[in-house]
Design an enzyme around this catalytic site. Structure first.
Site, PDB file in Angstrom:
ATOM      1  N   PRO A 144      -1.949   2.374   6.663  1.00 28.98           N
ATOM      2  CA  PRO A 144      -1.070   3.431   6.071  1.00 28.98           C
ATOM      3  C   PRO A 144      -0.744   3.159   4.540  1.00 28.98           C
ATOM      4  CG  PRO A 144      -0.188   2.700   8.198  1.00 28.98           C
ATOM      5  CD  PRO A 144      -1.227   1.550   7.576  1.00 28.98           C
ATOM      6  N   CYS A 145      -0.838   4.302   3.921  1.00 28.30           N
ATOM      7  CA  CYS A 145      -0.823   4.142   2.394  1.00 28.30           C
ATOM      8  C   CYS A 145       0.502   4.749   1.835  1.00 28.30           C
ATOM      9  CB  CYS A 145      -1.859   5.356   1.761  1.00 28.30           C
ATOM     10  SG  CYS A 145      -1.367   7.076   2.315  1.00 28.30           S
TER      11      CYS A 145
END
Length: 402
Positions: free
Chosen positions: A81-82
């Site tokens: 997840p960014c």
């Protein structure tokens, strides 16, 4: 023989589709989001060839039983997840519970693949994250040097640094490289800056380099404003072409005079290139086209202007309406705007036309905004596959010689 892969944080499948096209057979696909998993399941049910062998596991990657994966895995891939590192988020890095790089390292420790390939936003390389980024590199380099009970990431980082400097490692070790790229430089019709972290197990020959760019802005400027080939290919009459952008006049002059050379690269691909051959989206959809419905409500205002038709798209964002800059919106030559249809956004992300996104427009756009462009994943995956295959052939030659 196909190379074997496992995908983590798979999203809508962009990275896995790309590595599949590069020669990897994905055996396990892990993703926590139900909508994204449904996208993969829906395409598998429809008979899409790329996803037929994928064992989809919906849930937290930390709770998956990876003992079902046989030994001898070639590659672990994933886009953690960014949000912990995104410039559009709160950027809390290790303090964000969505930081999944340690989880990725644990999977690598468990599966011991010959290589891994991770992708994330360029915010990961911000100066504010320099220590944590180096921690990620070392954590992936030495996946068996796990955190002690109640050990902070910073104390763990210092211990990893000491072990690294000591230079004596009998544990599982990877040679790690990272690269920041713009997807437009590799033929993706979109400005999308991403960090790739690639690691090869220490017993694999280390002579590997990230693929060189194949496309350039200068080549696009030449095709548009020097030779005019771009407009001819799209049959755009002079009166329907945009004005020459003043900010590029000096560079175009240097290209025309030979002071700047294109060096054999292809032109950046534009939104017009990406949407070539597609009909305009309609409110009720278009027969023969998946996910190609018109989405009403687009409007331009300062700071929210959309993506120009004759440039690579702005980076699609994981949002629907109200995305800063209008990244999910097309701006025509006359200045009018409309939202991309889901199918058009999928084209921008280089997904196949027969790959259907599950969910309403906003949900599908979120999936696409989080995705890795399929073409970029294929390019990087092919380089990794080539290196792994070459290493295997060398090992087999040595065995035969002995």
């Amino acid at each position: 023989m196909s190379l074997r892969a496992v995908e983590l944080f798979g999203g809508a499948g962009g990275l896995a589709l790309g590595t599949h096209a590069a020669g990897f057979a994905n055996e396990l696909f892990v993703e926590w989001d139900r909508w994204a998993c449904d996208t993969v399941r829906q395409n598998r049910k429809a008979g899409h060839s790329a996803v037929q062998g994928w064992d989809v596991r919906e849930g937290d990657v930390r709770k998956v039983d990876f003992s079902v994966v046989p030994d001898g895995l070639d590659l672990v891939t994933g886009g953690p997840p960014c949000q912990p590192f995104s410039m559009g988020g709160k950027a809390r890095a290790s303090d964000d519970k969505r930081d999944m790089f340690p989880a990725a390292a644990e999977v690598v420790r468990t599966l011991r693949p010959r290589a891994f390939l991770l992708e994330n936003v360029r915010g990961l390389k911000r100066a504010a994250f320099s220590d944590y980024f180096e921690f990620i590199r070392l954590r992936m380099q030495y996946p068996e040097l796990v955190a002690n009970d109640n050990e902070s990431w910073l104390d763990h980082f210092r211990r990893l640094q000491r072990e690294h400097i000591a230079g004596q490692h009998d544990s599982l070790t990877y040679n790690v490289a990272d690269t920041l790229v713009n997807a437009a430089d590799y033929g993706v019709p979109q400005h999308r800056h991403r960090v790739f972290i690639v690691g090869f197990r220490a017993d694999i020959d280390t002579e590997w380099a990230f693929p060189q760019p194949t496309h350039s802005h200068d080549a696009l400027l030449e095709a548009q404003w020097v030779t005019g080939n771009y407009w001819d290919e799209h049959s755009v009459p002079t009166k329907e072409r945009p004005l020459l952008p003043s900010r590029f006049e000096s560079r175009i002059r240097k290209i025309r005079d030979g002071q700047i050379e294109v060096n054999g690269r292809l032109p950046w691909r534009t939104v017009r290139d990406a949407l070539n051959g597609m009909p305009e989206p309609l409110a009720g959809g278009v027969a023969g086209w998946k996910n190609h419905n018109h989405q009403p409500g687009a409007r331009a205002y300062p700071g929210h202007t959309g993506s120009p038709l004759d440039e690579p798209s702005k980076a699609l964002k994981a949002g629907g309406h109200g995305v800063p800059g209008g990244e999910n919106m097309l701006r025509r030559v006359d200045g009018s705007v409309r939202y991309y249809s889901i199918r058009e956004a999928a084209r921008i992300q280089t997904f196949p036309d027969d790959y259907e996104l599950h969910g309403a427009w906003g949900e599908a756009m979120r999936q696409l905004g989080n995705a890795v462009p399929v073409l970029l994943a294929k390019t990087v995956g092919a380089a990794v596959a080539g290196h792994l295959n070459s290493a295997r052939m060398r090992d087999e030659a040595v065995l035969q010689a002995s």
